[in-house]
Design a protein around this motif. Structure first.
Motif, PDB file in Angstrom:
ATOM      1  N   LYS A 180       0.830  -1.207   0.000  1.00  0.00           N
ATOM      2  CA  LYS A 180       0.000   0.000   0.000  1.00  0.00           C
ATOM      3  C   LYS A 180       0.865   1.259   0.000  1.00  0.00           C
ATOM      4  N   ASN A 181       1.982   1.237   0.715  1.00  0.00           N
ATOM      5  CA  ASN A 181       2.893   2.385   0.721  1.00  0.00           C
ATOM      6  C   ASN A 181       3.466   2.638  -0.670  1.00  0.00           C
ATOM      7  N   ILE A 182       3.853   1.568  -1.350  1.00  0.00           N
ATOM      8  CA  ILE A 182       4.396   1.707  -2.707  1.00  0.00           C
ATOM      9  C   ILE A 182       3.332   2.283  -3.637  1.00  0.00           C
ATOM     10  N   LEU A 183       2.099   1.806  -3.495  1.00  0.00           N
ATOM     11  CA  LEU A 183       1.016   2.335  -4.328  1.00  0.00           C
ATOM     12  C   LEU A 183       0.766   3.807  -4.004  1.00  0.00           C
ATOM     13  N   GLY A 184       0.826   4.151  -2.721  1.00  0.00           N
ATOM     14  CA  GLY A 184       0.605   5.530  -2.307  1.00  0.00           C
ATOM     15  C   GLY A 184       1.654   6.480  -2.850  1.00  0.00           C
ATOM     16  N   GLU A 185       2.892   6.006  -2.954  1.00  0.00           N
ATOM     17  CA  GLU A 185       3.986   6.835  -3.457  1.00  0.00           C
ATOM     18  C   GLU A 185       3.889   7.058  -4.965  1.00  0.00           C
ATOM     19  N   SER A 186       3.420   6.039  -5.687  1.00  0.00           N
ATOM     20  CA  SER A 186       3.442   6.132  -7.147  1.00  0.00           C
ATOM     21  C   SER A 186       2.072   6.386  -7.764  1.00  0.00           C
ATOM     22  N   ASN A 187       0.992   6.208  -6.994  1.00  0.00           N
ATOM     23  CA  ASN A 187      -0.373   6.404  -7.475  1.00  0.00           C
ATOM     24  C   ASN A 187      -0.593   5.727  -8.834  1.00  0.00           C
ATOM     25  N   PRO A 188      -0.377   4.412  -8.914  1.00  0.00           N
ATOM     26  CA  PRO A 188      -0.450   3.725 -10.203  1.00  0.00           C
ATOM     27  C   PRO A 188      -1.889   3.481 -10.661  1.00  0.00           C
ATOM     28  N   SER A 189      -2.028   3.281 -11.950  1.00  0.00           N
ATOM     29  CA  SER A 189      -3.320   2.902 -12.527  1.00  0.00           C
ATOM     30  C   SER A 189      -3.557   1.420 -12.231  1.00  0.00           C
ATOM     31  N   ASP A 190      -4.796   0.987 -12.459  1.00  0.00           N
ATOM     32  CA  ASP A 190      -5.110  -0.432 -12.270  1.00  0.00           C
ATOM     33  C   ASP A 190      -4.248  -1.308 -13.177  1.00  0.00           C
ATOM     34  N   SER A 191      -4.018  -0.858 -14.408  1.00  0.00           N
ATOM     35  CA  SER A 191      -3.213  -1.675 -15.326  1.00  0.00           C
ATOM     36  C   SER A 191      -1.780  -1.806 -14.802  1.00  0.00           C
ATOM     37  N   THR A 192      -1.261  -0.755 -14.178  1.00  0.00           N
ATOM     38  CA  THR A 192       0.082  -0.844 -13.587  1.00  0.00           C
ATOM     39  C   THR A 192       0.094  -1.840 -12.432  1.00  0.00           C
ATOM     40  N   ILE A 193      -0.956  -1.836 -11.621  1.00  0.00           N
ATOM     41  CA  ILE A 193      -1.044  -2.796 -10.515  1.00  0.00           C
ATOM     42  C   ILE A 193      -1.078  -4.218 -11.062  1.00  0.00           C
ATOM     43  N   PHE A 194      -1.858  -4.438 -12.120  1.00  0.00           N
ATOM     44  CA  PHE A 194      -1.907  -5.777 -12.716  1.00  0.00           C
ATOM     45  C   PHE A 194      -0.550  -6.170 -13.302  1.00  0.00           C
ATOM     46  N   GLU A 195       0.138  -5.235 -13.930  1.00  0.00           N
ATOM     47  CA  GLU A 195       1.480  -5.515 -14.462  1.00  0.00           C
ATOM     48  C   GLU A 195       2.448  -5.842 -13.323  1.00  0.00           C
ATOM     49  N   LEU A 196       2.306  -5.148 -12.205  1.00  0.00           N
ATOM     50  CA  LEU A 196       3.151  -5.419 -11.039  1.00  0.00           C
ATOM     51  C   LEU A 196       2.899  -6.822 -10.504  1.00  0.00           C
ATOM     52  N   ILE A 197       1.651  -7.234 -10.468  1.00  0.00           N
ATOM     53  CA  ILE A 197       1.311  -8.593 -10.021  1.00  0.00           C
ATOM     54  C   ILE A 197       1.895  -9.621 -10.990  1.00  0.00           C
TER      55      ILE A 197
END
Length: 157
Positions: free
Chosen positions: A94-111
């Motif tokens: 959650k901290n990493i997401l908070g720092e970068s404010n990624p889109s859903d597609s970025t989150i899926f790419e990260l997974i």
């Protein structure tokens, strides 16, 4: 006797080369496997690419997030209790997401990168994050809207 390097060079799918400390790189199962093969022996040759680990399925943008994860995990230490470990990993995610404010597609790419790189904690934290988002939706339509999923209007019964 083989000498393990202090740093490992890793090239993302878009051609960006990262110098990654061996301690950080070893958090990735894929790296561990690569180092166990003949690629792990640093070769002195005219072919500089022989000593660069290719990450064919990870872009530099996503790899930066992966490295943020690995550095945060390394800095935090590992709790002995599995429940505390899972909570710590979810907090770091959650901290990493908070720092970068990624889109859903970025989150899926990260997974997908976590799966490819074999980083179990990142994969679990990422999939749990998506599950939490889905659970926060109050209907199937809300899920479709949230994830921009097209509905063709026909369903088989």
């Amino acid at each position: 006797m083989s000498h393990q390097p202090e740093m490992l060079q890793m090239r993302t799918s878009d051609g960006v080369v990262f110098d990654v400390s061996l301690k950080v790189a070893q958090q990735m199962g894929l790296t561990h496997n690569w180092l166990q093969t003949e690629h792990g022996e640093l070769r002195s040759s005219d072919d500089d690419d022989a000593n660069i680990m290719p990450l064919d399925r990870v872009s530099s943008e996503i790899f930066k997030l992966v490295l943020n994860w690995c550095h945060a995990i390394q800095a935090s230490g590992q709790p002995a209790d599995p429940k505390s470990k899972l909570q710590q990993e979810r907090t770091i995610f959650k901290n990493i997401l908070g720092e970068s404010n990624p889109s859903d597609s970025t989150i899926f790419e990260l997974i997908m990168a976590a799966d490819y790189l074999n980083i179990e904690g990142l994969l679990e934290a990422g999939t749990q994050h998506v599950a939490d988002v889905i659970n926060g939706c109050d209907s199937v339509e809300a899920i479709r809207v949230r994830f921009n999923i097209m509905y063709d209007g026909e369903m088989d019964h």
